[in-house]
Design a protein around this motif. Structure first.
Motif, mmCIF file in Angstrom:
data_model
loop_
_atom_site.group_PDB
_atom_site.id
_atom_site.type_symbol
_atom_site.label_atom_id
_atom_site.label_comp_id
_atom_site.label_asym_id
_atom_site.label_seq_id
_atom_site.Cartn_x
_atom_site.Cartn_y
_atom_site.Cartn_z
ATOM 1 N N LEU A 168 -9.008 7.734 -6.583
ATOM 2 C CA LEU A 168 -9.984 6.880 -6.957
ATOM 3 C C LEU A 168 -8.752 5.910 -7.387
ATOM 4 O O LEU A 168 -9.394 4.489 -7.555
ATOM 5 C CB LEU A 168 -10.808 7.474 -9.052
ATOM 6 C CG LEU A 168 -11.701 8.558 -8.881
ATOM 7 C CD1 LEU A 168 -12.028 8.792 -9.859
ATOM 8 C CD2 LEU A 168 -13.084 7.883 -7.495
ATOM 9 N N VAL A 169 -7.440 6.704 -8.063
ATOM 10 C CA VAL A 169 -6.613 5.004 -8.187
ATOM 11 C C VAL A 169 -6.227 4.713 -7.372
ATOM 12 O O VAL A 169 -5.965 3.241 -7.335
ATOM 13 C CB VAL A 169 -5.759 5.571 -8.675
ATOM 14 C CG1 VAL A 169 -4.635 4.741 -8.744
ATOM 15 C CG2 VAL A 169 -5.899 6.187 -10.379
ATOM 16 N N TRP A 170 -5.945 5.607 -5.853
ATOM 17 C CA TRP A 170 -5.536 5.176 -4.520
ATOM 18 C C TRP A 170 -6.762 3.744 -4.153
ATOM 19 O O TRP A 170 -6.149 2.791 -3.332
ATOM 20 C CB TRP A 170 -5.290 6.149 -3.689
ATOM 21 C CG TRP A 170 -4.507 6.264 -2.292
ATOM 22 C CD1 TRP A 170 -5.531 5.954 -1.333
ATOM 23 C CD2 TRP A 170 -4.517 4.716 -1.783
ATOM 24 N NE1 TRP A 170 -5.276 5.634 0.282
ATOM 25 C CE2 TRP A 170 -4.485 4.757 -0.203
ATOM 26 C CE3 TRP A 170 -3.498 3.851 -1.997
ATOM 27 C CZ2 TRP A 170 -3.803 3.869 0.649
ATOM 28 C CZ3 TRP A 170 -2.205 3.622 -1.141
ATOM 29 C CH2 TRP A 170 -2.735 3.429 0.012
ATOM 30 N N THR A 171 -7.752 4.343 -3.834
ATOM 31 C CA THR A 171 -8.971 4.010 -3.449
ATOM 32 C C THR A 171 -9.488 2.370 -3.777
ATOM 33 O O THR A 171 -9.033 0.760 -3.426
ATOM 34 C CB THR A 171 -10.018 4.688 -3.062
ATOM 35 O OG1 THR A 171 -10.724 5.456 -4.172
ATOM 36 C CG2 THR A 171 -10.104 5.288 -2.047
ATOM 37 N N ALA A 172 -9.165 2.302 -5.349
ATOM 38 C CA ALA A 172 -9.554 1.232 -6.355
ATOM 39 C C ALA A 172 -7.653 0.459 -5.566
ATOM 40 O O ALA A 172 -8.277 -0.888 -5.604
ATOM 41 C CB ALA A 172 -9.314 1.506 -8.106
ATOM 42 N N ALA A 202 3.496 -3.208 -8.743
ATOM 43 C CA ALA A 202 3.195 -2.087 -8.695
ATOM 44 C C ALA A 202 3.184 -1.489 -9.534
ATOM 45 O O ALA A 202 2.779 -0.473 -10.272
ATOM 46 C CB ALA A 202 3.929 -1.337 -6.904
ATOM 47 N N VAL A 203 4.521 -1.404 -10.205
ATOM 48 C CA VAL A 203 5.010 -0.817 -11.527
ATOM 49 C C VAL A 203 4.056 -0.913 -12.435
ATOM 50 O O VAL A 203 2.920 0.076 -12.967
ATOM 51 C CB VAL A 203 6.264 -0.972 -11.635
ATOM 52 C CG1 VAL A 203 6.481 0.020 -13.146
ATOM 53 C CG2 VAL A 203 7.073 -0.437 -10.815
ATOM 54 N N ASP A 204 3.675 -2.171 -12.924
ATOM 55 C CA ASP A 204 2.437 -2.405 -14.078
ATOM 56 C C ASP A 204 0.908 -2.177 -13.518
ATOM 57 O O ASP A 204 0.716 -1.378 -14.413
ATOM 58 C CB ASP A 204 2.482 -4.208 -13.550
ATOM 59 C CG ASP A 204 4.221 -4.602 -14.361
ATOM 60 O OD1 ASP A 204 4.895 -3.855 -14.957
ATOM 61 O OD2 ASP A 204 4.116 -6.097 -14.561
ATOM 62 N N SER A 205 0.663 -1.934 -11.987
ATOM 63 C CA SER A 205 -0.869 -2.330 -12.099
ATOM 64 C C SER A 205 -0.850 -1.237 -11.630
ATOM 65 O O SER A 205 -2.344 -0.736 -12.344
ATOM 66 C CB SER A 205 -1.154 -2.500 -10.621
ATOM 67 O OG SER A 205 -0.085 -2.345 -9.696
ATOM 68 N N LEU A 209 0.629 -0.705 -0.265
ATOM 69 C CA LEU A 209 -0.082 -0.059 -0.426
ATOM 70 C C LEU A 209 0.975 1.260 0.524
ATOM 71 O O LEU A 209 0.401 1.980 -0.451
ATOM 72 C CB LEU A 209 -0.954 0.314 1.463
ATOM 73 C CG LEU A 209 -2.400 -1.166 1.108
ATOM 74 C CD1 LEU A 209 -2.903 -1.142 2.810
ATOM 75 C CD2 LEU A 209 -3.587 -1.060 -0.316
ATOM 76 N N ALA A 210 1.813 1.236 1.223
ATOM 77 C CA ALA A 210 3.377 2.700 0.804
ATOM 78 C C ALA A 210 3.645 2.782 -0.843
ATOM 79 O O ALA A 210 3.479 3.714 -0.885
ATOM 80 C CB ALA A 210 4.151 2.347 1.756
ATOM 81 N N PHE A 211 4.127 1.871 -0.871
ATOM 82 C CA PHE A 211 4.791 1.723 -2.101
ATOM 83 C C PHE A 211 3.759 2.675 -3.616
ATOM 84 O O PHE A 211 3.711 2.828 -4.166
ATOM 85 C CB PHE A 211 5.885 0.457 -2.900
ATOM 86 C CG PHE A 211 6.966 0.435 -1.921
ATOM 87 C CD1 PHE A 211 7.445 1.047 -2.045
ATOM 88 C CD2 PHE A 211 6.827 -1.081 -1.204
ATOM 89 C CE1 PHE A 211 9.046 0.964 -1.710
ATOM 90 C CE2 PHE A 211 7.981 -1.125 -0.234
ATOM 91 C CZ PHE A 211 9.304 -0.799 -0.909
ATOM 92 N N ARG A 212 2.472 1.830 -3.379
ATOM 93 C CA ARG A 212 1.571 1.643 -4.328
ATOM 94 C C ARG A 212 0.860 3.730 -3.828
ATOM 95 O O ARG A 212 0.684 4.008 -5.745
ATOM 96 C CB ARG A 212 0.548 1.286 -4.636
ATOM 97 C CG ARG A 212 0.845 -0.566 -4.927
ATOM 98 C CD ARG A 212 -0.188 -1.161 -4.645
ATOM 99 N NE ARG A 212 -0.206 -2.765 -5.682
ATOM 100 C CZ ARG A 212 0.593 -3.095 -5.604
ATOM 101 N NH1 ARG A 212 1.690 -3.313 -4.859
ATOM 102 N NH2 ARG A 212 0.446 -4.554 -6.824
ATOM 103 N N LEU A 213 0.901 4.014 -2.814
ATOM 104 C CA LEU A 213 0.335 5.268 -3.001
ATOM 105 C C LEU A 213 1.990 6.348 -3.665
ATOM 106 O O LEU A 213 0.861 7.192 -4.240
ATOM 107 C CB LEU A 213 -0.032 5.648 -1.802
ATOM 108 C CG LEU A 213 -0.092 7.326 -0.936
ATOM 109 C CD1 LEU A 213 -1.577 7.709 -1.840
ATOM 110 C CD2 LEU A 213 -0.063 7.539 0.400
#
Length: 319
Positions: free
Chosen positions: A234-238, A218-221, A121-125
């Motif tokens: 929207l991107v973060w919550t999804a 994470a980079v791909d998604s 979650l941290a990396f994706r944010l």
């Protein structure tokens, strides 16, 4: 030039909404920790129950988005949620491989996955904020990111399985070189005192391996979801609601993935489609409508899963 942004990309989300979502996620993670504090082995029935809880939470939040922000943002959220869920299948393959390689006891796997998800979650944010900023400031970033997704889809379609070798993982090798480690487990602890000094246990090494490989996914998604919408909320919550169910998804699917042989081709197609969307957004065509994205995601997943089931049935019957 970039196409005219659709409604969901221009929705202003107040700071209190970010704080509220953060609070909800914190509560859900706390409930999960308390429910699994005894390190019991996760059986299929329990995994299915928790999967229903996480999916229900994700769908309920989508309805909240629909009620509070409107139809286009909600469709963008559901498209991103489904895409992240689909791409999480690759994570499950890797988790199974890493747990087998490190021989992680079944009772400790949930703890490793829990902290792996927190890190994810941290990396994706960070990736979401950086990616959205790049797409907003640099006109050519969408083309580069789109080409990367198309290439990633092609690579996913032609390779046989995720290319993961823990022995060659640079993060794991660096961690072992810098941090004193012990090649054994000490219960469910990540560190232990051995020979008078504090060392990392094999459980922590397994966690580092999972976090390091998840960064690649994470980079791909994140890039794929940014092709749907650049609205960071929207991107973060999804992403967050999809990733939260990754642990239960692993325990549900780890032994069943071999029956979905065609699913990989569907995921490859979705990545290529997301990349094409980013490239088209920089042309006179502009951004494709969000309803089309949702339709492509749902149809691709349905066809790839159905064809996998049919192929498996034919293989068993010799037809």
């Amino acid at each position: 030039m970039r196409g005219t942004p659709v409604a969901e990309a221009t929705v202003a989300v107040p700071l209190w909404a970010w704080a509220a979502v953060g609070g909800v996620l914190a509560v859900l993670l706390t409930v999960d920790v308390v429910a699994h504090r005894d390190n019991h082995v996760i059986e299929l029935r329990e995994a299915l129950l928790w999967s229903a809880v996480w999916v229900g939470a994700g769908l309920l939040f989508g309805l909240v988005v629909w009620w509070g922000l409107g139809g286009d943002p909600a469709i963008a959220y559901f498209s991103g949620y489904l895409l992240e869920k689909a791409l999480s299948v690759d994570n499950v393959f890797v988790f199974a491989l890493l747990f087998g390689y490190f021989r992680v006891p079944a009772g400790y796997q949930h703890k490793v996955l829990f902290w792996g998800v927190v890190g994810a979650l941290a990396f994706r944010l960070l990736f979401i904020l950086a990616g959205a900023e790049l797409l907003d400031r640099l006109a050519w970033a969408g083309i580069v990111l789109g080409a990367f997704l198309v290439w990633t889809g092609w690579r996913l379609a032609v390779r046989g399985k995720p290319d993961v070798d823990p022995e060659r993982n640079r993060a794991v090798r660096l961690f072992r070189r810098v941090v004193p480690t012990d090649a054994s487990y000490h219960g469910d602890r990540f560190t232990a005192r051995v020979g008078g000094r504090r060392v990392a246990t094999l459980l922590l090494v397994a966690l580092v391996a999972i976090e390091a490989t998840d960064v690649v996914f994470a980079v791909d998604s994140v890039a794929a979801i940014l092709a749907i919408t650049t609205n960071t909320f929207l991107v973060w919550t999804a992403t967050a609601f999809a990733v939260l169910g990754l642990r239960s998804l692993y325990f549900c699917l780890a032994g069943l993935l071999r029956h979905f042989g065609h699913l990989r081709y569907g995921l490859a197609l979705l990545l290529a489609f997301a990349g094409s969307k980013l490239i088209l957004a920089e042309t006179p065509v502009g951004k494709l409508p969000v309803w089309l994205t949702l339709a492509v995601v749902v149809l691709t997943l349905a066809v790839s899963i159905a064809s996998s089931v049919v192929a498996e049935r034919r293989a068993r019957t010799g037809g």
